[in-house]
Scaffold this active site. Structure first.
Site, PDB file in Angstrom:
ATOM      1  CG  ASP A  90      28.912  52.713  30.279  1.00 58.45           C
ATOM      2  OD1 ASP A  90      29.601  52.437  29.276  1.00 58.45           O
ATOM      3  OD2 ASP A  90      27.777  52.238  30.477  1.00 58.45           O
ATOM      4  CG  HIS A 147      35.284  46.977  28.981  1.00 59.34           C
ATOM      5  ND1 HIS A 147      34.971  45.689  28.613  1.00 59.34           N
ATOM      6  CD2 HIS A 147      34.413  47.299  29.982  1.00 59.34           C
ATOM      7  CE1 HIS A 147      33.959  45.244  29.338  1.00 59.34           C
ATOM      8  NE2 HIS A 147      33.603  46.215  30.182  1.00 59.34           N
ATOM      9  CB  SER A 254      36.694  55.795  41.017  1.00 59.62           C
ATOM     10  OG  SER A 254      37.744  56.646  41.401  1.00 59.62           O
TER      11      SER A 254
END
Length: 301
Positions: A90, A147, A254
């Site tokens: 995200d 992911h 980050s």
């Protein structure tokens, strides 16, 4: 004037000390104080807690538990088209596009080299020369687990010590070689679309970078490059991760940089700067079909 002041602070603040302090505080069980900090963070950054497996703020004993909270099983459907790679995190696209020789675009007026990003690893640099890249910035409000864009077999992990500059858009536009200067963890995978690197870049206040197979990679911050190699898929100790599976996480936000080798992946036209990303969304088209079935899972765990 304000932007110049913010950048000047990046050069003068004791970033490592602040990061260590923040990491220490984020692991403390502070009772009412922890709840107060989490509540203030949720309100300030407008975090959508309805996506979380545990939406009630009292469920989190430490700030880090809250920050790396898992999402509901149905919160991030994974695109199961076998020819598609998906977004790993995200956030928002910082930059994306072709790699010009070994030059990667950072922001207007700034490029950095693959050689610098990959800590002088010539073999890996040659793999991604003239390939393509996607840089995804994770803001504080975002989900902070990372992911897999596709099925992959981990072959190498390299920890590279470095600076801890902020990685927000202002800093990316102002500090040369930002992602090649900051602390980072480079993960090299074999995939059905050729080699892929997924690089987790540290920043100011990022208490730790973790992977699912090794746990916490940093801290401690010992100031030396560390390298781990992993066996092929059929050998003992192989690390095989499927499309959409979690591979790592940041304790405070980050950036993720993905590198793809030449001609194996076609990036989606929608990946413009500041495009809002969600785990599992379409990122790129592979040039070859996978030769084994994708998992039946459809959501982040």
């Amino acid at each position: 004037m304000l932007d110049r002041f913010k950048i000047a602070l990046q050069h003068t603040l004791p970033k490592r000390w602040l990061t260590q302090l923040a990491g220490w505080g984020a692991e403390r069980r502070g009772g009412w104080l922890t709840k107060l900090v989490i509540d203030g963070f949720v309100r300030f950054y407008k975090v959508d807690m309805q996506e979380a497996q545990r939406p009630e703020l009292t469920a989190y004993r430490t700030f880090n538990e809250f920050f790396v909270r898992p999402l509901r099983d149905d919160a991030r459907p994974i695109d199961t088209d076998p020819l598609r790679l998906v977004m790993p995190a995200d956030g928002a696209v910082s930059q994306s596009g072709p790699i010009d020789g070994d030059q990667v675009f950072q922001a207007k007026g700034h490029h950095y080299s693959l050689e610098a990003l990959l800590a002088g690893n010539d073999q890996m640099t040659q793999i991604f020369r003239d390939g393509s890249f996607v840089t995804t910035y994770l803001a504080p409000r975002d989900y902070h687990r990372v992911h897999m864009p596709c099925n992959g077999i981990l072959r190498e992990m390299i920890y590279v010590p470095g600076d801890l500059f902020s990685v927000n858009p202002l800093t990316a536009a102002s500090i040369p070689n930002l992602f090649a200067r900051n602390e980072r963890v480079i993960c090299l995978f074999d995939t059905d679309f050729g080699p892929m690197a997924q690089i987790l870049v540290g920043a100011t206040i990022v208490g730790s970078i973790e992977t699912t197979w090794a746990g916490t990679v940093t801290p401690p911050r010992e100031g030396v490059i560390k390298r781990w190699r992993y066996p092929a898929a059929d050998d003992d100790g192989a690390v095989v991760l499927l499309k959409g599976q979690e591979m790592g996480r940041f304790k405070l936000g980050s950036t993720v940089v993905n590198l793809f080798s030449k001609d194996n992946v076609i990036l989606g036209d929608h990946l413009h700067t500041r495009f809002v990303t969600r785990v599992g969304q379409y990122m790129a088209q592979g040039s070859e079909a996978v030769d084994y079935p994708l998992p039946g899972q459809s959501a982040v765990q």
